[in-house]
Design an enzyme around this catalytic site. Structure first.
Site, short mmCIF file in Angstrom:
data_model
loop_
_atom_site.label_atom_id
_atom_site.label_comp_id
_atom_site.label_asym_id
_atom_site.label_seq_id
_atom_site.Cartn_x
_atom_site.Cartn_y
_atom_site.Cartn_z
N TRP A 100 0.83 -1.21 0.00
CA TRP A 100 0.00 0.00 0.00
C TRP A 100 0.86 1.25 0.00
CZ3 TRP A 100 -4.52 -0.42 -1.82
CH2 TRP A 100 -5.28 -1.59 -1.63
N ASP A 175 -0.56 6.57 6.79
CA ASP A 175 -1.69 5.71 6.45
C ASP A 175 -1.86 4.74 7.62
OD1 ASP A 175 -3.47 3.84 5.52
OD2 ASP A 175 -2.43 3.45 3.63
N LYS A 199 -11.76 -1.50 8.43
CA LYS A 199 -11.06 -2.48 9.26
C LYS A 199 -11.43 -2.28 10.73
CE LYS A 199 -7.81 -1.90 5.67
NZ LYS A 199 -7.91 -3.11 4.90
C1 LIG Z 1 -2.84 0.13 4.69
C2 LIG Z 1 -3.86 0.31 3.61
N1 LIG Z 1 -3.86 1.44 2.89
C3 LIG Z 1 -4.75 1.64 1.91
C4 LIG Z 1 -5.71 0.71 1.60
C5 LIG Z 1 -6.68 0.99 0.49
O1 LIG Z 1 -7.90 1.33 1.04
P1 LIG Z 1 -9.18 1.64 0.16
O2 LIG Z 1 -9.64 0.36 -0.42
O3 LIG Z 1 -10.13 2.24 1.18
O4 LIG Z 1 -8.79 2.62 -0.88
C6 LIG Z 1 -5.77 -0.48 2.33
C7 LIG Z 1 -6.79 -1.48 2.00
O5 LIG Z 1 -6.81 -2.59 2.48
C8 LIG Z 1 -4.80 -0.68 3.35
O6 LIG Z 1 -4.80 -1.82 4.04
#
Ligand SMILES: Cc1ncc(COP(=O)(O)O)c(C=O)c1O
Length: 363
Positions: A100, A175, A199
């Site tokens: 991510w 994040d 989550k």
């Molecule tokens: C650490 C992290 N960042 C970003 C995301 C992406 O999130 P979204 O699907 O809400 O864009 C996730 C999704 O699992 C994640 O675990």
């Protein structure tokens, strides 16, 4: 049969919250309508969103000089909004400890082709499939840079940053999608924190962004929807917000408070994940891809058997017994047990019993 939902997200929610939502579904507190049908400008929803914000402020200890926003577009849209609003022609560093974080960096690089700023890869552990948190020397960071972006919990790879790195005075943008409210962080150590809800906060569709006031724009960004200043000044009601997701989030915050708050959640999460890590450590059959115990996530616990075939067999046998969504992400393989706040301790104990049995039959 008891179902245990090990999903990495959307993930298990506290049962009392779902029961309350069910009880209130058709008639929210005598209003004669569902939250699903309600104007986001109504007095009922005004109270819901204000309560959600004040509960989150209380739980995380968010100081007054930080704004709390409820946005849309998932955590993924933040990968663009952050450089768009914060970078302003300067350097923006990315510490990439997982898939991510890499996406966040990649989006910044793309944006920098049209908006002037300089994304810089500070350090990455991609070459070892992100099996540990990357390190760097703070002296390499230009103190005039806009921010250092990092991911506090790498959902796919199961690693976490618990102690924040020295960034030479440059604000950290984090994040926190997969360990917000699960582990205690000091909000003042960050310029900005953001998290997709699906989550530890509630249903998909809402993103929480916590931003230090001085980082908000003076000049309008590309579009109103992508502008933190406009969203903050409108109290997250610039347009129609994901009202039902915010309502559920508010009830999850109430539940976390009833459970004793973030410190208590962290204690429970360390105990829950510790049971599983200790079992994996003593086993000659299962291994954790995260070698350094200090980097191990309390929220997402990946593990593998001695072969890909046995991994597939594990998932095939575990699933019909009620251990749902235990398969690891395709980039890592094996299994992944996501043990978010609402995941019950008994589920970990039952999983360990199954793992023992599977080991005895297959080793
Ligand atoms: C650490 C992290 N960042 C970003 C995301 C992406 O999130 P979204 O699907 O809400 O864009 C996730 C999704 O699992 C994640 O675990």
């Amino acid at each position: 049969m008891t179902i245990y939902n090990f999903s990495a997200g959307p993930a298990v929610l506290p049962k009392p919250v779902l029961e309350k939502a069910q009880a209130e579904l058709l008639d929210y507190q005598g209003s004669g309508m569902s939250v699903l049908e309600m104007s986001h400008r109504s007095k009922e929803f005004d109270k819901i969103i204000k309560d959600a914000e004040s509960l989150l402020r209380e739980l995380m200890g968010i100081p007054d000089n930080y704004r709390v926003l409820f946005l849309q577009g998932g955590a993924s849209l933040q990968f663009t909004m952050i450089p768009l609003n914060l970078a302003k022609g300067r350097k923006a560093y990315y510490l990439v400890g997982g898939s991510w974080g890499k996406k966040a960096y990649t989006e910044a690089v793309k944006l920098s082709k049209t908006i002037p700023f300089e994304p810089i890869l500070l350090a990455s552990t991609e070459d070892t499939v992100y099996d540990h948190i990357p390190e760097f020397d703070a002296k390499d960071i230009d103190p005039d840079a806009a921010y250092v972006h990092l991911t506090t919990n790498n959902t796919i790879e199961g690693t976490s940053v618990y102690n924040l790195p020295d960034t030479n005075g440059v604000p950290i943008v984090a994040d926190m999608s997969s360990n917000i409210l699960a582990v205690r962080y000091n909000v003042e150590d960050f310029g900005m924190i953001y998290a997709g809800a699906q989550k530890n906060i509630g249903p998909a569709g809402v993103v929480v962004a916590i931003i230090r006031e001085d980082l908000l724009n003076d000049e309008p960004a590309l579009s109103a929807m992508l502008d933190y200043r406009i969203q903050a000044d409108a109290g997250s009601l610039y347009n129609t917000p994901p009202a039902y997701s915010i309502y559920i989030a508010k009830m999850v915050f109430e539940w976390v408070k009833e459970m004793g708050g973030v410190d208590e959640m962290e204690k429970i999460n360390r105990e829950k994940s510790g049971l599983l890590y200790d079992f994996i450590e003593q086993s000659d059959f299962y291994t954790s891809p995260v070698k350094n115990p200090k980097d191990r996530s309390v929220a997402n616990v990946p593990f593998v058997t001695p072969s890909k075939e046995l991994d597939a067999k594990f998932v095939a046998e575990a699933t019909p017994l009620g251990f749902k969504n235990i398969k690891g992400h395709r980039s890592v393989g094996g299994m992944r047990a996501s043990l978010y706040n609402a995941f019950p301790r008994q589920g970990v104990l039952d999983l360990i019993d199954f793992m023992k049995k599977f080991e005895a039959e297959n080793s």
